[in-house]
Scaffold this active site. Structure first.
Site, PDB file in Angstrom:
ATOM      1  N   GLU A 127       0.814  -1.230   0.000  1.00 29.69           N
ATOM      2  CA  GLU A 127       0.000   0.000   0.000  1.00 29.69           C
ATOM      3  C   GLU A 127       0.842   1.272   0.000  1.00 29.69           C
ATOM      4  O   GLU A 127       0.539   2.232   0.722  1.00 29.69           O
ATOM      5  CB  GLU A 127      -0.962  -0.007   1.188  1.00 29.69           C
ATOM      6  CG  GLU A 127      -1.943  -1.171   1.143  1.00 29.69           C
ATOM      7  CD  GLU A 127      -3.026  -1.102   2.212  1.00 29.69           C
ATOM      8  OE1 GLU A 127      -2.815  -0.416   3.222  1.00 29.69           O
ATOM      9  OE2 GLU A 127      -4.078  -1.739   2.032  1.00 29.69           O
ATOM     10  N   GLU A 148      -5.849  -8.636  -0.214  1.00 31.74           N
ATOM     11  CA  GLU A 148      -6.508  -8.204   1.019  1.00 31.74           C
ATOM     12  C   GLU A 148      -7.955  -7.873   0.712  1.00 31.74           C
ATOM     13  O   GLU A 148      -8.235  -7.066  -0.193  1.00 31.74           O
ATOM     14  CB  GLU A 148      -5.865  -6.940   1.615  1.00 31.74           C
ATOM     15  CG  GLU A 148      -4.579  -7.201   2.343  1.00 31.74           C
ATOM     16  CD  GLU A 148      -4.081  -5.981   3.117  1.00 31.74           C
ATOM     17  OE1 GLU A 148      -4.910  -5.215   3.634  1.00 31.74           O
ATOM     18  OE2 GLU A 148      -2.857  -5.817   3.179  1.00 31.74           O
TER      19      GLU A 148
HETATM   20  C1  BGP Z   1      -4.670  -2.580   5.204  1.00 31.38           C
HETATM   21  C2  BGP Z   1      -3.340  -3.064   5.705  1.00 31.38           C
HETATM   22  C3  BGP Z   1      -3.387  -4.267   6.593  1.00 31.38           C
HETATM   23  C4  BGP Z   1      -4.663  -4.463   7.370  1.00 31.38           C
HETATM   24  C5  BGP Z   1      -5.920  -3.936   6.721  1.00 31.38           C
HETATM   25  C6  BGP Z   1      -7.116  -3.797   7.635  1.00 31.38           C
HETATM   26  O1  BGP Z   1      -4.614  -1.232   4.912  1.00 31.38           O
HETATM   27  O2  BGP Z   1      -2.446  -3.395   4.647  1.00 31.38           O
HETATM   28  O3  BGP Z   1      -2.204  -4.310   7.315  1.00 31.38           O
HETATM   29  O4  BGP Z   1      -4.585  -4.454   8.715  1.00 31.38           O
HETATM   30  O5  BGP Z   1      -5.716  -2.704   6.090  1.00 31.38           O
HETATM   31  O6  BGP Z   1      -7.023  -2.626   8.388  1.00 31.38           O
HETATM   32  P1  BGP Z   1      -7.302  -2.550   9.924  1.00 31.38           P
HETATM   33  O7  BGP Z   1      -6.386  -3.545  10.567  1.00 31.38           O
HETATM   34  O8  BGP Z   1      -7.005  -1.146  10.312  1.00 31.38           O
HETATM   35  O9  BGP Z   1      -8.727  -2.911  10.097  1.00 31.38           O
END
Ligand code: BGP
Length: 491
Positions: free
Chosen positions: A183, A389
């Site tokens: 990201e 993701e």
């Molecule tokens: C993305 C990241 C992850 C992950 C996900 C969910 O932006 O790459 O590392 O954690 O988001 O976000 P969160 O954990 O804040 O719910």
């Protein structure tokens, strides 16, 4: 429902949210180790007048859960078996750069860190899972920020080259799929972790937050990331011509919808896509530095110049595939200030979406937006796409039977996968779906345990207590059925 043979079914985590053991076997702090949640603008570092340098100064009133996380450092073999139990044929995690080069600027790697990942990747292979490995998931060694200012300094490219070369040489026989920077297009939203940058004020400017950065710093980091990404592709292919290197961008912002057909809003939506996704995607995939940036650089009052050698490098070493995260869509109109968090951009509410994830995070749920995103990305780049993701975080407790009926998560996955299948029928070359957080990990955005994504529950709580015992949720069995039928069970 159509999914090609060999489709990658699995899940994704990151070292800093899973492993813990933040100072074990030689590792030094990453950028995430000094934050409680990456959206925080308050890193646990402070200026030391005597030394004239930043030093670690954690806030004793805060729980830095990532320091022990879910103890994956010591439990990955048992966890990977649970993942294989769902039929995963792929698994994504990251290498914590600071396990291999603890401060980032050493000449020689740390053997203990290499041995750790060697065993983890062997374990994945033994269990029939293809490792998909992120080289940097918000894990730039802190020392590289406090000592060098981070990615706005071109010296970082040299340190990075040494690190990735070490990884490609050591793990080349076990890892075929590499992702460069997780990201990285969130650089402007989260400069400290996604951009790995820090403005070193000497003396410190107390009127500004410690991690505040100038626009020139951001764009210098952008410049260095473009060069580093191309060099990574080049080095990887030289060392192992069969490996595949992908970029990894947050692509929720691809599904940025104009609020109505007012031409001004259509343009704002297009600019949101460019400014949040394509400005990295175009150089990584098309090998060009887009001309629309000239205007932005003028407006930002910055100077960004690429040498002819750099432009040639970027042109000749584009990525082999495009990987991305997708959590939500957003709606914009002219004059609306776009916010953002780890889900992507936040704009105006969309009244047409039927589902919203429950309190307290309430991220809007837009499975059609994933189909749209896949189509837009494939039309633009014509590269294989990998979803690395997608998932939903819920506040959950075990019931009296020691399980969790996570029906909303099941519904979420089914709807998103149906849209992946539709996109494949549209003609998109999508090679896999790696669900985010198949085992509960520390939330990136808020630094909490309470926000759980897993098919596997971990007994650990926001205040840090818990046995770390693992239990299986209902979604575990549903995802397993979907995988076993190669998606046919979604009909
Ligand atoms: C993305 C990241 C992850 C992950 C996900 C969910 O932006 O790459 O590392 O954690 O988001 O976000 P969160 O954990 O804040 O719910």
């Amino acid at each position: 429902m159509t999914f090609p043979n060999g489709f990658l079914w699995g899940g994704a985590i990151a070292a800093n949210q899973y492993e813990g053991a933040w100072l074990e076997d030689g590792k030094q702090p990453n950028v995430t180790d000094v934050l409680v949640g990456i959206m925080s603008r308050d890193p646990g570092i402070a200026w030391n007048e005597q030394t004239g340098k930043y030093e670690l100064r954690l806030d004793p009133s805060k729980a830095y859960l990532s320091h022990t996380a879910v103890d994956g450092y010591h439990r990955y073999r048992e966890d990977l078996k649970l993942m294989a139990g769902m039929g995963f044929n792929a698994f994504r995690t990251s290498i914590a750069w600071g396990r291999i080069f603890p401060n980032g600027d050493e000449e020689e790697p740390n053997e203990a860190g290499l041995a750790f990942y060697d065993d983890m990747f062997s374990c994945m292979r033994e269990l029939g899972m293809e490792p998909v490995i992120t080289l940097s998931h918000y894990e730039t060694p802190l020392h590289l920020l406090t000592e060098y200012g981070g990615w706005s300094n071109p010296k970082l490219i040299d340190f990075w080259r040494r690190y990735v070369t070490t990884c490609f040489e050591r793990f080349g026989d076990k890892v075929r799929y590499w992702l460069t920077f997780n990201e990285v297009n969130a650089l402007f939203r989260m400069p400290f972790v996604a951009g790995g940058i820090l403005t070193i004020h000497n003396p410190p400017d107390v009127t500004r937050p410690v991690d505040s950065t100038t626009l020139q710093d951001h764009w210098d980091a952008y410049h260095n990331f473009l060069v580093a990404n191309a060099q990574t592709v080049k080095i990887a292919h030289e060392i192992n011509p069969n490996c595949k290197v992908g970029c990894m961008l947050t692509c929720s912002a691809v599904a940025t919808y104009p609020n109505n057909c007012n031409p001004a809003n259509i343009r704002v939506a297009m600019e949101a896509q460019r400014n949040n996704v394509f400005y990295f995607g175009d150089p990584f995939c098309l090998g060009i530095v887009p001309t629309y940036l000239n205007r932005r650089w003028r407006e930002d009052g910055v100077t960004v110049e690429f040498s002819n050698e750099e432009l040639e490098l970027i042109r000749n070493h584009t990525v082999d595939f495009f990987s991305f995260s997708y959590y939500r869509s957003t709606v914009v109109e002219a004059g609306v200030n776009l916010g953002g968090d780890t889900s992507g951009l936040t704009g105006i509410d969309n009244p047409y979406l039927v589902d919203k994830a429950p309190e307290p995070w309430k991220w809007p749920v837009d499975p059609d937006g994933l189909r749209y995103t896949l189509n837009v990305l494939y039309d633009r780049y014509h590269l294989p796409l990998l979803i690395v993701e997608n998932g939903v975080g819920l506040d959950e407790q075990l019931d009296e039977n020691g399980t969790i009926q996570d029906d909303f998560r099941i519904h979420y996955i089914e709807e998103h996968l149906r849209n992946v299948s539709r996109a494949i029928e549209d003609g998109v070359d999508c090679r896999g779906y790696l669900y985010w957080g198949p085992i509960d990990v520390v939330s990136a955005g808020t630094g909490e345990m309470r926000k759980r994504y897993g098919f596997v529950y971990v007994d650990r709580f926001n205040d840090g207590h818990g046995t770390l015992e693992r239990s299986i949720k209902q979604s575990y069995w549903r995802y397993k059925e979907i995988i076993q039928s190669n998606g046919a069970g979604l009909e």
